[in-house]
Write a protein that holds these residues in place. Structure first.
Motif, PDB file in Angstrom:
ATOM      1  N   LYS A  73       0.850  -1.191   0.000  1.00 26.30           N
ATOM      2  CA  LYS A  73       0.000   0.000   0.000  1.00 26.30           C
ATOM      3  C   LYS A  73       0.883   1.237   0.000  1.00 26.30           C
ATOM      4  O   LYS A  73       2.084   1.136   0.275  1.00 26.30           O
ATOM      5  N   HIS A  74       0.311   2.387  -0.327  1.00 23.96           N
ATOM      6  CA  HIS A  74      -1.044   2.600  -0.844  1.00 23.96           C
ATOM      7  C   HIS A  74      -0.870   2.972  -2.304  1.00 23.96           C
ATOM      8  O   HIS A  74      -0.168   3.943  -2.608  1.00 23.96           O
ATOM      9  N   ASP A  89      -8.654   0.975   0.518  1.00 26.18           N
ATOM     10  CA  ASP A  89      -8.449   1.403   1.893  1.00 26.18           C
ATOM     11  C   ASP A  89      -9.824   1.682   2.505  1.00 26.18           C
ATOM     12  O   ASP A  89     -10.860   1.639   1.828  1.00 26.18           O
TER      13      ASP A  89
END
Length: 764
Positions: free
Chosen positions: A209-210, A288
């Protein structure tokens, strides 16, 4: 008793394994075939359920069967859960999925295992400063063993966002400003988490991530917009994500920001063209927290519109928002998405579950006895202490005050001196804060009865009580003292007057960095600085131990403090590890991986910047009509790669195997490194390259290699690097990845500023 649905699809899976018509297939193909067998039995609602990832907020042991989420699990409307801990609780919930839903499909269980599970290692920015890939991989391996022993099979880590802005709170969760180093660390972390076989019950699936560019928000403000050219994306920000894909990462998490005006969770160019078509990613993409829903506030449409947009972009799993679960059926009827897209998303999630061995044994991660033997063990804590000591950076040591001796009276003063809850830093959600080792404990453990440790707080973490309340929301108290600041200082001076040396524990609390913890003022709090001034006036040697999750602006401290030891947030064993360094049981060897500015006005500041058409001549402070400031030099306070040792190292002249090269020839680069001090120590030798003439503007230097070299006092060693044309490649204006012939500058040194140089000419 398991339901008939589970028995039915178990037969189908068995047929897919033993069906002679399948012939020779790879493991991946067999998993896909098994997943397709299950898909053929699933209703649309159950397929959409696999794409749903809620938080496990309402589960407690013994109540799983009656909770709100449990009802959704029984209905096949949940593919996984996160933020639930302990093997017992997870077994309870998995039982609902496997034995009470129609098809009995097991769940994924995820958690933010960012820098350790219950045994917490230094924050990622700290551990990156070790430059030690074996230690970094070991930290992830231990985290995987502990988390998997407690029921977790999926971690939302590593975070590989390149960041050059210390105002951004989440700089603490990444590996600093350099893409090459970030890529190396990403591979080490994924190897540690996933091992060589995800079906083993002591490995867990990683999630890089991200994706993408989250570390470059305007104004350093979390969740804010990001805008950059595609050349900058590919050359400076994408490399760690790509390295994670090459390392076989099982999942990818979308970022909150927009890219080219389209939020990442709805960006088809990013999720399909780059991630899958160009890089060949074959795992699944998860958003997310509520990132799909947040596209509404980005201005992209209502929940149905943005949910369809995310699926069309190439997102497979919706974290918390439930837009997929509640709107995709309608979008399917209206022709805005296809059943093939829904099935493909569900297939990828089912394949991940097969890889984790969950269909073979849904309870494989839920053996309570394992957790008792493998979590937060003395051996794990011992390794955490070693790793922490290798991550602590010595920024200044005027007069060689460090190491100090284990004798006399040592005054320990400061707001972080006796606060074990803050030692683990941000995103240590499974950590046992109350069992962490404070600096006060660490010093006492180190000296025993050989020295006397006396303590005073001296100041609060921040003078502003409202600010302090905003950074103490995750169970990590700062123990505010509401007496006047002058009283706290006087109390500290009373303690200090009886001391031979003063250790001042200063800096930030754990949650002053991390998510939603951006700051415009990255200097030390004014009352802490007043305390330092008062301590200096005693005339006694003062050692400043800095706790921080970001590069801070420490110009005053650098000019006035004789010693600055940057401990970051060093984890469960912080106090013992810091004591190891303070007393010389460990010689510091860490180097910072993010530039420290002189003041916040220099931000963003990073070593691998591009030149301008009016660069300031080397060695100059200011020239009119050149690229510089009126009030401060262009120089950082501490450059990327910087860090001192108790010994000293001398670099000889750079030796180049050849100065004229052609095609696929390799260049041998060597330098003599000598330990010229009286202590054994380790030096991180860094290799940089500059492409002097190219078709697009190029950085003034780029890290292309490093070695951590141990040397005994007085010992010399020839350090050798090999450079190939792969190291010269970059993405040009047309985004073609290639190298261009011409002149290159080769640099080797102990940081990005202090290097020995040479030049070569390389033709095709």
């Amino acid at each position: 008793m398991k339901n008939t649905g589970l028995i039915l699809f178990s037969i189908v899976i068995a047929m897919s394994v033993y069906n002679p018509s399948i012939g020779q297939t790879t493991t991946e193909e067999r998993f896909v075939q098994k997943a397709d067998s299950i898909l053929s039995l699933m209703t649309l609602e159950e397929k959409l359920g696999q794409l749903n990832l809620p938080a496990a907020g309402d589960f407690t042991t013994g109540q799983a069967a009656s909770s709100n989420i449990a009802e959704k699990i029984k209905a096949g409307k949940v593919g996984g859960l996160f933020n639930i801990k302990t093997a017992e609780k997870i077994r309870d919930v998995q039982k609902v999925a496997v034995e009470e839903s129609r098809l009995g499909i097991p769940l994924l269980f995820g958690m933010d295992v960012i820098h350790g599970y219950e045994t917490v290692f230094p924050i990622p920015l700290g551990i990156s400063s070790s430059w030690d890939m074996k230690l970094i991989e070991k930290s992830a391996r231990i985290a995987a063993i502990e988390a998997s022993a407690d029921g977790i099979n999926w971690t939302f880590s590593p975070m590989t966002d390149v960041s050059r802005d210390p105002r951004w709170g989440r700089v603490s969760e990444g590996n600093g400003e350099d893409p090459y180093l970030g890529a190396r660390i990403a591979k080490a972390m994924i190897k540690g988490y996933q091992g060589d076989d995800l079906s083993l019950n002591n490995t867990i699936m990683a999630c890089v991530k991200h994706f993408a560019l989250y570390g470059a928000p305007e104004a350093g403000r979390d969740y804010h917009t990001v805008d950059m050219s595609r050349q900058k994306m590919f050359n400076e920000y994408f490399l760690p994500y790509k390295a994670a894909v090459e390392a076989g990462v099982g999942s990818v998490m979308t970022s909150f920001n927009d890219i080219d005006g389209i939020p990442a969770s709805g960006n088809k160019w990013l999720m399909t063209e780059v991630l899958r078509n160009q890089w060949g990613f074959d795992g699944f993409v998860v958003t997310d927290y509520t990132a799909i829903n947040e596209m509404i506030d980005h201005g992209l449409g209502d929940l149905q519109t943005v949910s369809a947009m995310a699926l069309n972009a190439g997102v497979e799993m919706d974290m918390v928002g439930e837009g997929f679960l509640t709107t995709l059926e309608k979008s399917l009827k209206e022709g805005k998405v296809t059943e093939k897209q829904i099935e493909n998303a569900a297939r990828l999630i089912l394949v991940a579950k097969f890889k984790l061995g969950l269909f073979d044994d849904p309870y494989r991660y839920t053996g309570a006895e394992r957790a008792k033997k493998e979590v937060f063990t003395p051996e794990n804590r011992k390794i955490a202490r070693e790793i922490a000591s290798q991550s602590i950076v010595l920024l200044k040591n005027e007069g060689s005050i460090l190491p100090i001796q284990k004798k006399g009276t040592i005054a320990l003063i400061g707001p972080l001196a006796d606060n074990r809850e803050n030692m683990t830093g941000t995103w240590s959600v499974a950590g046992k804060f109350e069992e962490s080792v404070s600096l006060h404990d660490g010093l006492k453990n180190a000296v025993g009865d050989r020295a006397k440790i006396i303590y005073a707080k001296g100041a609060n973490v921040v003078a502003d009580s409202l600010l302090e309340s905003r950074v103490s929301i995750f169970g990590k108290p700062t123990y505010r003292d509401n007496r006047p600041a002058s009283v706290l200082i006087e109390e500290a001076l009373e303690v200090a007057k009886n001391a031979d040396v003063i250790v001042a524990a200063m800096g930030e609390s754990a949650e002053m960095t991390g998510e939603a913890s951006s700051m415009t003022n990255i200097e030390l709090d004014e009352k802490q600085r007043e305390l330092l001034k008062a301590l200096l006036e005693t005339g006694k040697p003062v050692v400043m131990v800095l706790f921080t999750g970001r590069p801070m602006a420490l110009k005053w401290e650098d000019e006035n403090m004789p010693v600055i030891l940057n401990a970051w947030f060093a984890g469960s064993e912080a106090g013992d590890a810091i004591a190891d360094v303070l007393f010389g049981d460990v010689n510091p060897s860490a180097k910072i991986t993010a530039t420290f500015p002189q003041n916040v006005g220099q931000v963003p500041i990073y070593y691998n910047h591009k030149n301008t058409g009016r660069p300031l001549p080397e060695g100059e402070w200011f020239q009119k009509f050149r690229s510089n400031y009126l009030d401060v030099s262009n120089d950082p306070l501490y450059p990327f790669g910087y860090g001192l040792s108790y010994t000293t190292f001398e670099y000889g002249d750079l030796k180049l195997g050849n100065t004229d090269l052609k095609g696929d020839q390799k260049l041998q680069v060597s330098v003599n490194l000598k330990n010229t001090g009286k202590y054994d120590g380790s030096e991180v030798v860094q290799l940089y390259i500059r492409d002097l003439v190219a078709s697009i503007t190029r950085p003034v230097k780029e890290l292309k290699g490093f070695q951590k070299v141990p040397l005994k006092a007085g010992e010399s060693k020839i350090i050798t690097f090999e450079i190939s044309t792969e190291d010269l490649k970059f993405y040009n204006y047309d985004l073609d990845f290639d190298w261009e012939p011409g002149e290159f500058e080769i640099m080797v040194g102990g940081n990005s500023r202090d290097v020995v140089k040479g030049k070569v000419n390389w033709v095709k």
